[in-house]
Design an enzyme around this catalytic site. Sequence first.
Site, PDB file in Angstrom:
ATOM      1  N   ALA A  57       7.848   5.550   7.097  1.00  0.00           N
ATOM      2  CA  ALA A  57       7.604   4.249   6.404  1.00  0.00           C
ATOM      3  C   ALA A  57       6.339   3.659   7.271  1.00  0.00           C
ATOM      4  O   ALA A  57       6.001   4.276   8.294  1.00  0.00           O
ATOM      5  CB  ALA A  57       8.903   3.304   6.763  1.00  0.00           C
ATOM      6  N   LYS A  58       5.963   2.515   6.677  1.00  0.00           N
ATOM      7  CA  LYS A  58       4.589   2.121   7.353  1.00  0.00           C
ATOM      8  C   LYS A  58       5.060   1.626   8.644  1.00  0.00           C
ATOM      9  O   LYS A  58       3.856   1.319   9.454  1.00  0.00           O
ATOM     10  CB  LYS A  58       4.169   0.791   6.382  1.00  0.00           C
ATOM     11  CG  LYS A  58       3.347   1.315   4.920  1.00  0.00           C
ATOM     12  CD  LYS A  58       2.839   0.385   3.956  1.00  0.00           C
ATOM     13  CE  LYS A  58       4.039   0.226   3.247  1.00  0.00           C
ATOM     14  NZ  LYS A  58       3.744  -0.698   1.881  1.00  0.00           N
ATOM     15  N   ARG A  59       6.048   1.312   8.951  1.00  0.00           N
ATOM     16  CA  ARG A  59       6.412   0.657  10.451  1.00  0.00           C
ATOM     17  C   ARG A  59       6.156   1.757  11.377  1.00  0.00           C
ATOM     18  O   ARG A  59       6.167   1.639  12.574  1.00  0.00           O
ATOM     19  CB  ARG A  59       7.786   0.252  10.244  1.00  0.00           C
ATOM     20  CG  ARG A  59       9.145   1.250  10.213  1.00  0.00           C
ATOM     21  CD  ARG A  59      10.339   0.539  10.350  1.00  0.00           C
ATOM     22  NE  ARG A  59      11.439   1.364   9.862  1.00  0.00           N
ATOM     23  CZ  ARG A  59      11.737   1.301   8.592  1.00  0.00           C
ATOM     24  NH1 ARG A  59      11.329   0.858   7.704  1.00  0.00           N
ATOM     25  NH2 ARG A  59      12.776   2.424   8.172  1.00  0.00           N
ATOM     26  N   GLU A  90       0.706  -1.191   0.124  1.00  0.00           N
ATOM     27  CA  GLU A  90      -0.172  -0.017  -0.269  1.00  0.00           C
ATOM     28  C   GLU A  90       0.704   1.145   0.134  1.00  0.00           C
ATOM     29  O   GLU A  90       1.920   1.353   0.611  1.00  0.00           O
ATOM     30  CB  GLU A  90      -0.603  -0.068   1.088  1.00  0.00           C
ATOM     31  CG  GLU A  90      -1.861  -1.182   1.401  1.00  0.00           C
ATOM     32  CD  GLU A  90      -2.729  -1.128   2.388  1.00  0.00           C
ATOM     33  OE1 GLU A  90      -3.798  -0.291   2.551  1.00  0.00           O
ATOM     34  OE2 GLU A  90      -2.509  -1.832   3.739  1.00  0.00           O
TER      35      GLU A  90
END
Length: 313
Positions: A235-237, A14
């Site tokens: 970032a997605k983290r 995503e």
Amino acid sequence: MTSAGRFAPSPSGELHVGNLRTALLAWLFARSTGRRFLVRVEDLDRARAGAEELQLRDLASIGIDWDGDVVRQTERAELHASALRRLAADGLTYECFCTRREIQEAPSAPHAPQGAYPGTCRDLTEAQRERRRAERPAAIRLRAGVSEWAVTDVLHGRYAGLVDDFVLQRNDGVVAYNLAVVVDDAEQGVDQVVRGDDLLPSTPRQAYLAGLLGYRVPEYAHVPLVLNPAGRRLAKRDGAVTLAALASAGVGPERVTELLLASVRLPGSPSAALAAFAPAALPREPWVLDPAELTSRPPHRAELSGLGGSTAV
């Protein structure tokens, strides 16, 4: 061919708000100058099942439209191969058998820029190449005639950077990004490239290669990234930073769009932002974003304006 801008994501998952912000800016640059806006999926390296569909859905959810069909890089292999053959016919390529470790351990050529390929395989004899071919397959490198090249960027001005004998085709037969992106932009009529400023250092290589292939060099605009509070690229983290995660927390795509546009000092809908868009007024510093601020409570317009003034740490 009508001129165009583009957004070219890799379908590895995503999109997060940093990717979406860059996409919005690319759309605004293109639409404000009467260009077509294209979406190209750069799937040479990483393609996760279903990711392309999710990315296209998210782009549409924040008000981005595009012209024509979505193009995939893997569908353009013959165009890439043709460009490589043209360079080879002009004596501008050579086989390289170096491993990454060999490159790291090789002494640099005198006066070569830091990080430049040291030219280990540049002048091998045919007998040496035959011997190395028996050991491992070859990558194909550009035989560059310069060590530096300059481009003019809408936001950064003149930028000069390294041009070395960079890889055009990997030793597994897959075309390298620097060749694919140059060919695809030229063949699609893309004469305006808007992307994150982390890609600015690779731009001189691409502009130089475009010239060798007889292509028009695009207009470049490298926009600031979104960073987390630690100053690293978002970032997605880092938390709830995708549209799906934000929707689960009660923050819908319209509010996310408002937030993204406010971060570049524009009103909160794509149509209103387009009417007010002026590249010279864009912030030049990264946008530092704490994802917790997105989901702690529903953001209001005044809060969004305040978040838009964040600067790098």
